[in-house]
Design a protein around this motif. Structure first.
Motif: not given
Ligand SMILES: [Cu+2]
Length: 176
Positions: A113, A152, A154-156, A160, A163
């Protein structure tokens, strides 16, 4: 003007300047020139460019190294242990005092993340990666009290975007 805006404008100017150079080269290439004098000029310009980089770039680089967020000396830092999960943040503490260093110890329980802290105006003030198996330390001094958001970066996965959590920065000193 924020540092992000300055960087964006400088990038735009550099792109336009580079485009102008490419366009000029394209036009000159159609005319046809003897190679030798062109080469001589190019070498001269290259030498000038090199010395400009050394004489201007080097002092700027040294000057920029004055401020390194990773070496902020936290005498008694306020510590926040942060863990990223799909799809939420778990902070063991969500209130800190302004004007004193806060050390974030950031990790993840599942996938990578991005731990991004945004100020009340929505501007990114600090960020690090949340990685499973690692604890990334990030030290930041909140100068202004207010409600900060952690998003967040970073694409998770599917949720996402949800978050989001909050850090409340209060005036004065809180110990802990
Ligand atoms: Cu993310």
């Amino acid at each position: 003007m924020s540092i992000q805006t300055v960087c964006a404008l400088l990038t735009l100017v550099a792109i336009l300047a580079l485009s102008a150079v490419v366009l000029r080269v394209r036009i000159l290439a159609q005319e046809g020139h003897d190679y030798a004098p062109v080469q001589g000029n190019a070498y001269r310009i290259r030498a000038i460019g090199f010395w400009i980089l050394v004489l201007v770039g080097l002092p700027i680089s040294i000057w920029l190294f004055r401020e390194n967020p990773y070496t902020v000396q936290a005498t008694a830092p306020q510590v926040i242990n942060a863990t990223g999960y799909q799809w939420y943040w778990d902070l063991d503490r969500s209130e800190v005092a302004a004007g004193a260093p806060v050390e974030f110890r950031v990790t993840s329980a599942d996938v990578n993340h991005g731990f991004g802290i945004y100020d009340p105006t929505g501007e990114l003030v600090a960020q690090t990666q949340a990685m499973p198996g690692y604890i990334n330390r990030l030290t930041h001094v909140f100068e202004t009290p207010g409600n900060y958001q952690v998003l967040c970066l970073e694409y998770c996965g599917l949720v996402h975007h949800a978050m989001i959590t909050e850090i409340v920065v209060t005036e004065g000193t809180t110990n802990g």
